[in-house]
Design an enzyme around this catalytic site. Structure first.
Site, PDB file in Angstrom:
ATOM      1  N   GLU A 255       0.843  -1.199   0.000  1.00  0.00           N
ATOM      2  CA  GLU A 255       0.000   0.000   0.000  1.00  0.00           C
ATOM      3  C   GLU A 255       0.875   1.245   0.000  1.00  0.00           C
ATOM      4  O   GLU A 255       1.557   1.549   0.982  1.00  0.00           O
ATOM      5  CB  GLU A 255      -0.923   0.028   1.217  1.00  0.00           C
ATOM      6  CG  GLU A 255      -1.812   1.270   1.249  1.00  0.00           C
ATOM      7  CD  GLU A 255      -2.724   1.324   2.459  1.00  0.00           C
ATOM      8  OE1 GLU A 255      -3.260   2.413   2.743  1.00  0.00           O
ATOM      9  OE2 GLU A 255      -2.889   0.278   3.117  1.00  0.00           O
ATOM     10  N   LYS A 387      -7.605 -15.512  16.488  1.00  0.00           N
ATOM     11  CA  LYS A 387      -7.845 -15.138  15.090  1.00  0.00           C
ATOM     12  C   LYS A 387      -9.299 -14.780  14.806  1.00  0.00           C
ATOM     13  O   LYS A 387      -9.786 -14.981  13.688  1.00  0.00           O
ATOM     14  CB  LYS A 387      -7.371 -16.244  14.146  1.00  0.00           C
ATOM     15  CG  LYS A 387      -5.885 -16.583  14.242  1.00  0.00           C
ATOM     16  CD  LYS A 387      -5.509 -17.687  13.270  1.00  0.00           C
ATOM     17  CE  LYS A 387      -4.019 -17.980  13.320  1.00  0.00           C
ATOM     18  NZ  LYS A 387      -3.606 -18.600  14.591  1.00  0.00           N
ATOM     19  N   ASP A 463       2.421 -14.171  12.809  1.00  0.00           N
ATOM     20  CA  ASP A 463       1.270 -14.801  12.159  1.00  0.00           C
ATOM     21  C   ASP A 463       0.343 -13.702  11.641  1.00  0.00           C
ATOM     22  O   ASP A 463      -0.289 -12.999  12.440  1.00  0.00           O
ATOM     23  CB  ASP A 463       0.529 -15.686  13.159  1.00  0.00           C
ATOM     24  CG  ASP A 463      -0.559 -16.532  12.497  1.00  0.00           C
ATOM     25  OD1 ASP A 463      -0.946 -16.209  11.356  1.00  0.00           O
ATOM     26  OD2 ASP A 463      -1.020 -17.498  13.131  1.00  0.00           O
ATOM     27  N   HIS A 561      -2.977  10.011  -1.499  1.00  0.00           N
ATOM     28  CA  HIS A 561      -3.141   8.679  -2.081  1.00  0.00           C
ATOM     29  C   HIS A 561      -3.110   8.731  -3.601  1.00  0.00           C
ATOM     30  O   HIS A 561      -2.650   7.788  -4.243  1.00  0.00           O
ATOM     31  CB  HIS A 561      -4.443   8.040  -1.593  1.00  0.00           C
ATOM     32  CG  HIS A 561      -4.298   7.313  -0.297  1.00  0.00           C
ATOM     33  ND1 HIS A 561      -4.055   5.966  -0.233  1.00  0.00           N
ATOM     34  CD2 HIS A 561      -4.334   7.760   0.990  1.00  0.00           C
ATOM     35  CE1 HIS A 561      -3.957   5.589   1.041  1.00  0.00           C
ATOM     36  NE2 HIS A 561      -4.132   6.663   1.798  1.00  0.00           N
TER      37      HIS A 561
END
Length: 576
Positions: A255, A387, A463, A561
């Site tokens: 990004e 998670k 992770d 952006h």
């Protein structure tokens, strides 16, 4: 010498046709004339005469030197005093030894090489052979080769043996997952699996790198059935001034503008004297679910586990799993006759999921002695909760719970962040607090904490899936000192990180951990490296929140952006 040979197999073309071998024909005199030259043709004498000469020379000069050595011992003559004839004999002995060693040694070594190549195919007679079936029947479906083949794979797969294995994988005779164990070479197995995949799917993997990666390092630990690796650019934000120390923070992201924005936040914090952090909790959790015949019996287990008098015994049983595991607490929840038991323990510098799971299994086995009717349904009952966004993690915490704060000077807010304090405070209240409440957010009272968390997680071998609960964050902004300064803070109750195990041992991720000074385990204070990494994550989130909120308040978000996060390539020309 082992003279075993593999049985002759019919060769198959890509379309499945059988190519028959020609039968050997007698050798004629003309064939002898036009045969290929041999290395022995360069010798002045025939090979058998040359060998006889060197054999005779070797043993004769050896006998002569031994005889002269015995005479010198009898006459007390120094052994290092040699005559011209003795020097010639020594040179002849060395020359003949080198010739004989070279002649017979090569054949001896080749015998072992040939034996190893044959025995490699006889390791497991029960498994399907890598070679094509003797029947000569065409495969069940034709093998269609893609015109755009991966050149780096073709360079690696050059032998006929590899081609046979690829055909066996494509035809389903050899499972793709078993290539590493059968071949014994992880990189070669990845190349074979990759080529078989391209032929099966008729899609090219050109552009997905294969070379330049240690496939041995991920075997049985990080990834199964590899066919390559994905490249993600890594940038540096900082220096981040945190608790009096500077850190250059590695971030892996695709990004645009993310690292530039975080870097601006780090600059604002640095110019204002730095940020400070506090570690509130450090404990990984695992919550199995067990079932009884009645709710009354389930409540008896709850009372037993939560009784302080039983904690020492349970802790001793739990801590057997590892020298770093230390049980901190047990929390129970009941749903009918089912009990959810949430264990919390410290895990040193490891993230600790495997460690806490082994400790939980020890306790469950111990409880079976007094609770014979306890039925263990699962080692994880989602009360952990791993998670997944869960209120228990937001309230109780999981992993490392960290608060990070900084005071930003008004001058820095104006010159670096290009906005003002009042605008930031108002935007934070309406966006991060009220807006998130309207959306029903769970732990999402922030602008983009997950952006920074994910980028650091990927760069340091964490992770990525645990970004879900690790990104739980509430951002607070308040004007202080009569509106002259801005107090900004982030509270993150469940940052799940480790500096040993998992992806942290990979070369690239290990280098990023080393850059932060938290590589591996801390020998002097176990757990210190992982705790420091958690505070660095929180400090980086603080910088990212500060910069993004300033860009929104100043109306610069869309402009930035458009400048940094748009590709200049014509996407219509990119091949599908």
């Amino acid at each position: 010498m082992d003279s075993r040979r593999r049985p002759s197999k019919p060769l198959l073309t890509s379309s499945g046709e059988v190519l028959h071998r020609k039968q050997a024909s007698p050798v004629t005199d003309e064939d002898q004339i036009h045969r290929s030259p041999k290395a022995s043709d360069a010798l002045p004498l025939p090979l058998y005469l040359t060998n006889a000469v060197f054999f005779t020379l070797f043993f004769s000069v050896a006998y002569y030197l031994l005889h002269r050595w015995r005479d010198k011992i009898r006459n007390s003559t120094p052994l290092h005093v040699v005559t011209l004839s003795e020097i010639a004999a020594i040179v002849s002995l060395i020359a003949s030894f080198i010739y004989l060693l070279g002649f017979f040694g090569i054949d001896f070594v080749q015998s072992f090489i040939a034996r190893a190549s044959h025995e490699a195919w006889d390791l497991d007679d029960a498994t399907p052979d890598f070679l094509v079936d003797d029947s000569g029947c065409p495969p069940p479906c034709p093998i269609v080769r893609t015109p755009n083949l991966d050149r780096q794979v073709l360079a690696t797969l050059s032998s006929e043996e590899d081609e046979e294995i690829i055909n066996s994988v494509v035809q389903g005779k050899v499972p793709s997952y078993s290539l590493e164990s059968k071949i014994g070479d992880c990189k070669r197995a990845a190349a074979i699996r990759r080529e078989a995949l391209q032929r099966t799917t008729r899609r090219s993997l050109q552009g997905l790198p294969l070379e330049g990666f240690d496939y041995e390092s991920i075997l049985g630990q990080c990834c199964e059935m590899p066919v390559g690796y994905v490249q993600i650019p890594v940038g540096i934000a900082g220096p981040l001034m945190l608790d009096g120390f500077e850190y250059s923070v590695p971030m892996a992201t695709t990004e645009g503008c993310l690292i530039a924005s975080t870097n601006r936040g780090c600059k604002a914090i640095h110019l204002s004297g730095g940020a400070s952090s506090v570690l509130l909790r450090d404990g990984m959790t695992r919550a199995p679910v067990v079932r009884f015949s009645s709710a009354k019996r389930a409540s008896e287990l709850k009372f037993f586990l939560e009784d302080p008098e039983n904690f020492d015994t349970l802790s001793m049983v739990f801590n057997r799993s590892s020298r770093f595991a230390r049980l901190q607490g047990i929390q129970c929840a009941i749903a009918g006759k089912n009990v959810y038991v949430r264990f919390t323990c410290s895990t040193g510098d490891a993230m600790g999921m495997n460690m806490v799971s082994k400790g939980v299994q020890n306790v469950l086995d111990f409880l079976q002695t007094d609770f014979h009717d306890m039925d263990v349904i699962g080692i994880s009952g989602n009360f952990c909760s791993d998670k997944k966004p869960a209120a228990v993690n937001w309230i109780e915490g999981r992993g490392k719970s960290v608060v990070c704060e900084a005071v930003i000077n008004e001058e820095v807010v104006k010159k670096v962040l290009k906005t003002n304090i009042d605008a930031l405070v108002e935007l934070n209240m309406l966006k991060n607090l009220a807006g998130s409440a309207i959306a029903g957010a769970l732990g999402g009272f922030n602008a983009h904490a997950s952006n920074i968390v994910s980028a650091i997680f990927i760069a340091t071998g964490q992770d990525p899936a645990q970004n879900i609960e690790s990104s739980h964050c509430i951002t607070m902004m308040e004007a202080i000192n009569n509106g002259k300064d801005l107090h900004v803070s982030v509270t993150m109750p469940s940052i799940e990180v480790g500096t040993v195990g998992g992806g942290t041992q990979l070369a690239s991720q290990s280098a990023c951990l080393n850059l932060l000074g938290v590589k591996g385990s801390n020998k002097d204070s176990p757990g210190a490296n992982s705790r420091l990494l958690a505070t660095i994550v929180a400090g980086s989130v603080l910088a990212g929140e500060l910069s993004l909120m300033s860009a929104i308040a100043a109306g610069q978000l869309v402009k930035s952006h458009m400048k940094y996060n748009r590709s200049s390539k014509d996407m219509s020309k990119v091949a599908c």
